[in-house]
Design a protein around this motif. Structure first.
Motif, mmCIF file in Angstrom:
data_model
loop_
_atom_site.group_PDB
_atom_site.id
_atom_site.type_symbol
_atom_site.label_atom_id
_atom_site.label_comp_id
_atom_site.label_asym_id
_atom_site.label_seq_id
_atom_site.Cartn_x
_atom_site.Cartn_y
_atom_site.Cartn_z
ATOM 1 N N ALA A 288 0.832 -1.208 0.000
ATOM 2 C CA ALA A 288 0.000 0.000 0.000
ATOM 3 C C ALA A 288 0.866 1.257 0.000
ATOM 4 O O ALA A 288 0.551 2.239 -0.687
ATOM 5 N N PHE A 289 1.973 1.235 0.753
ATOM 6 C CA PHE A 289 2.862 2.384 0.791
ATOM 7 C C PHE A 289 3.498 2.640 -0.576
ATOM 8 O O PHE A 289 3.513 3.775 -1.063
ATOM 9 N N ILE A 290 4.024 1.603 -1.206
ATOM 10 C CA ILE A 290 4.656 1.747 -2.521
ATOM 11 C C ILE A 290 3.628 2.190 -3.559
ATOM 12 O O ILE A 290 3.892 3.072 -4.377
ATOM 13 N N THR A 291 2.448 1.586 -3.526
ATOM 14 C CA THR A 291 1.390 1.966 -4.468
ATOM 15 C C THR A 291 0.989 3.423 -4.269
ATOM 16 O O THR A 291 0.803 4.164 -5.235
ATOM 17 N N GLY A 292 0.861 3.843 -3.037
ATOM 18 C CA GLY A 292 0.523 5.239 -2.749
ATOM 19 C C GLY A 292 1.605 6.202 -3.200
ATOM 20 O O GLY A 292 1.322 7.278 -3.737
ATOM 21 N N PHE A 293 2.851 5.822 -2.985
ATOM 22 C CA PHE A 293 3.970 6.669 -3.384
ATOM 23 C C PHE A 293 4.033 6.827 -4.900
ATOM 24 O O PHE A 293 4.159 7.938 -5.418
ATOM 25 N N VAL A 294 3.936 5.722 -5.618
ATOM 26 C CA VAL A 294 3.951 5.769 -7.083
ATOM 27 C C VAL A 294 2.724 6.516 -7.606
ATOM 28 O O VAL A 294 2.816 7.303 -8.553
ATOM 29 N N GLY A 295 1.578 6.297 -6.986
ATOM 30 C CA GLY A 295 0.369 7.016 -7.383
ATOM 31 C C GLY A 295 0.488 8.510 -7.167
ATOM 32 O O GLY A 295 0.038 9.314 -7.996
ATOM 33 N N PHE A 296 1.094 8.912 -6.061
ATOM 34 C CA PHE A 296 1.300 10.336 -5.785
ATOM 35 C C PHE A 296 2.202 10.973 -6.834
ATOM 36 O O PHE A 296 1.922 12.073 -7.320
ATOM 37 N N ILE A 297 3.271 10.291 -7.202
ATOM 38 C CA ILE A 297 4.169 10.818 -8.235
ATOM 39 C C ILE A 297 3.437 10.908 -9.570
ATOM 40 O O ILE A 297 3.577 11.880 -10.306
ATOM 41 N N GLY A 298 2.646 9.895 -9.890
ATOM 42 C CA GLY A 298 1.859 9.928 -11.123
ATOM 43 C C GLY A 298 0.868 11.081 -11.155
ATOM 44 O O GLY A 298 0.709 11.757 -12.166
#
Length: 74
Positions: free
Chosen positions: A11-21
């Motif tokens: 969830a953390f990695i997905t959130g981080f990548v989503g935020f950058i996107g």
């Protein structure tokens, strides 16, 4: 320091990548998809510019070197 494990790590990695996107979408992706707004702005800001007058060294204004006439195409 707490380390994420299992689904929390995912969830953390997905959130981080989503935020950058989400941060990059209006800057990089949206102008590539629809550039009509930028073309309108460019046309409006350049309407009073005489391209022949500002061209350096009496060079002709750029034209498409691959533009073919009907006589050239056989």
């Amino acid at each position: 320091m707490a380390f994420y494990r299992g689904w929390r790590y995912t969830a953390f990695i997905t959130g981080f990548v989503g935020f950058i996107g989400l941060a990059l979408y209006p800057i990089a992706i949206s102008p590539m998809i629809d550039s009509s707004d930028y073309k309108k702005i460019q046309k409006e800001t350049r309407k009073n510019i005489n391209k022949d007058a500002i061209q350096p060294g009496n060079m002709k204004v750029w034209s498409d070197p691959f533009d073919r006439t009907k006589e050239d195409v056989k």
